[in-house]
Design an enzyme around this catalytic site. Structure first.
Site, mmCIF file in Angstrom:
data_model
loop_
_atom_site.group_PDB
_atom_site.id
_atom_site.type_symbol
_atom_site.label_atom_id
_atom_site.label_comp_id
_atom_site.label_asym_id
_atom_site.label_seq_id
_atom_site.Cartn_x
_atom_site.Cartn_y
_atom_site.Cartn_z
ATOM 1 N N ILE A 48 0.822 -1.204 0.000
ATOM 2 C CA ILE A 48 0.000 0.000 0.000
ATOM 3 C C ILE A 48 0.860 1.260 0.000
ATOM 4 O O ILE A 48 0.385 2.323 -0.405
ATOM 5 C CB ILE A 48 -0.984 0.025 1.184
ATOM 6 C CG1 ILE A 48 -0.264 -0.007 2.525
ATOM 7 C CG2 ILE A 48 -1.990 -1.117 1.082
ATOM 8 C CD1 ILE A 48 -1.199 0.218 3.715
ATOM 9 N N TYR A 202 3.952 -6.820 17.322
ATOM 10 C CA TYR A 202 3.336 -6.006 16.271
ATOM 11 C C TYR A 202 2.164 -5.208 16.842
ATOM 12 O O TYR A 202 2.044 -4.003 16.599
ATOM 13 C CB TYR A 202 2.867 -6.904 15.131
ATOM 14 C CG TYR A 202 2.208 -6.153 13.997
ATOM 15 C CD1 TYR A 202 2.978 -5.505 13.031
ATOM 16 C CD2 TYR A 202 0.817 -6.084 13.899
ATOM 17 C CE1 TYR A 202 2.380 -4.817 11.997
ATOM 18 C CE2 TYR A 202 0.215 -5.398 12.861
ATOM 19 C CZ TYR A 202 1.001 -4.767 11.912
ATOM 20 O OH TYR A 202 0.395 -4.074 10.888
ATOM 21 N N LYS A 206 1.766 -1.067 17.153
ATOM 22 C CA LYS A 206 0.654 -0.324 16.572
ATOM 23 C C LYS A 206 -0.033 0.556 17.622
ATOM 24 O O LYS A 206 -0.509 1.644 17.314
ATOM 25 C CB LYS A 206 -0.345 -1.287 15.931
ATOM 26 C CG LYS A 206 0.202 -2.047 14.729
ATOM 27 C CD LYS A 206 0.484 -1.125 13.552
ATOM 28 C CE LYS A 206 1.921 -0.931 13.214
ATOM 29 N NZ LYS A 206 2.151 -0.093 12.014
#
Length: 318
Positions: A48, A202, A206
């Site tokens: 992305i 992870y 975040k």
């Protein structure tokens, strides 16, 4: 035969319902043109990040692809220049797993580029191992490297305002925690090296992204710089990074049917970078091109402030 047709019709109806109600991505509707503007997108040689960079280039921006791999970064820049018709797309080396590399990138950028209007902290990893300075990989790349990069470029962003900082977080921040005693003792937010620890690291990183954006908005109050974080959605091509081959094969049909394409997955990033009138929402979290509520821990101002102070020390800013 009628029963089979009913079964097929039922499956199709279920698919349409789930796709449009749960997985379908909204689109950034902004028509803003970016001629004369400069944007940095980290991790933009693939996924992305590359899709985001392409859309910015199509709008006329000068786009800096800030990537670790020179060969892949230059190939991505070539692809984007060719597809967008915009020759102002260049690769600059940035390894977020090295604070020295982040400092070097910032120094080079500030010497060679007069503007910075949009900084998109897109790069992210889920995996084991350590950064050059010994931090856990997810914490070091996803949070600390971007923390340092943003701070080193903040004055240029202020000079070129109105400008924006956009950080790609994830819905998984709801599962994250920040253990400062563990961070101080082991330079990481997890203590083990298992697959579960990799996943938890992870999630923790975040949460750090969301807390960073929250505190950054406080630091930027009264300036012409706004900041946002976001969940991009579940992207098909990013799904298999940490999966075994058999699990990838098992998930592929489901992913093909339901998960977002790269273009769809970049829409909320573009929304945060371009949408007019969202400046009063600086520091907030978006998903599917709309404002969303964050988890309880991500609304803790004291936690966000402490993470900022600790990150300043760990990154060498203080």
């Amino acid at each position: 035969m009628s029963a089979l047709l009913c079964l097929i019709a039922g499956f199709v109806s279920f698919y349409v319902l789930v796709y449009y109600c749960v997985f379908r991505s909204a689109r950034c509707s902004s028509s803003v043109k970016l001629k004369g503007k400069t944007a940095i997108v980290t991790g933009s040689n693939t996924g992305i990040g590359k899709s985001t960079a392409l859309q910015l280039a199509k709008r006329g921006a000068r786009v800096i692809l800030a990537c670790r791999n020179k060969e892949r970064g230059e190939a991505a820049a070539y692809d984007i220049r060719r597809e967008s018709g915009n020759n102002q797309v260049v690769f600059m080396h940035l390894d977020l797993a090295s604070l020295k590399s982040v400092q070097s990138f910032a120094e080079t950028f500030l010497k060679t580029e007069p503007r910075l209007d949009i900084l998109i902290n897109n790069a992210g990893v889920m995996g084991l191992g350590c950064t050059e300075e010994g931090f856990g990989m997810a914490f070091g790349v996803n949070h600390l490297g971007h923390f340092l990069l943003t701070n080193l470029l903040l004055e240029r962003l202020k000079q070129c305002g109105p400008s924006r900082v956009v950080t790609v977080a994830a819905l998984l921040h709801h599962l994250g925690t920040v253990d400062f005693s563990l961070l101080n003792s082991q330079k990481d937010l997890v203590s083990g090296q298992s697959t579960w620890d990799s996943f938890q690291a992870y999630c923790n990183s975040k949460l750090c992204n969301v807390l960073f954006t929250r505190e950054l908005s406080n630091k930027l109050e009264g300036t012409s710089v706004s900041c946002y974080c976001l969940h991009p959605g579940v992207i098909y091509t990013e799904l298999g990074r940490s999966m075994s081959l058999w699990l990838q094969l098992l998930m592929m049909p489901f992913a093909k049917l339901f998960f977002l394409s790269l273009e769809e997955g970049s829409q909320t990033t573009l929304y945060c970078a371009l949408q007019e009138g969202i400046e009063p929402l600086s520091g907030r979290y978006f998903s599917n091109c709309a404002l969303q509520q964050v988890g309880v821990k991500a609304r803790d101002d004291a936690l966000a402030k402490k993470l900022w102070e600790v990150s300043e020390r760990l990154s060498g800013l203080s």
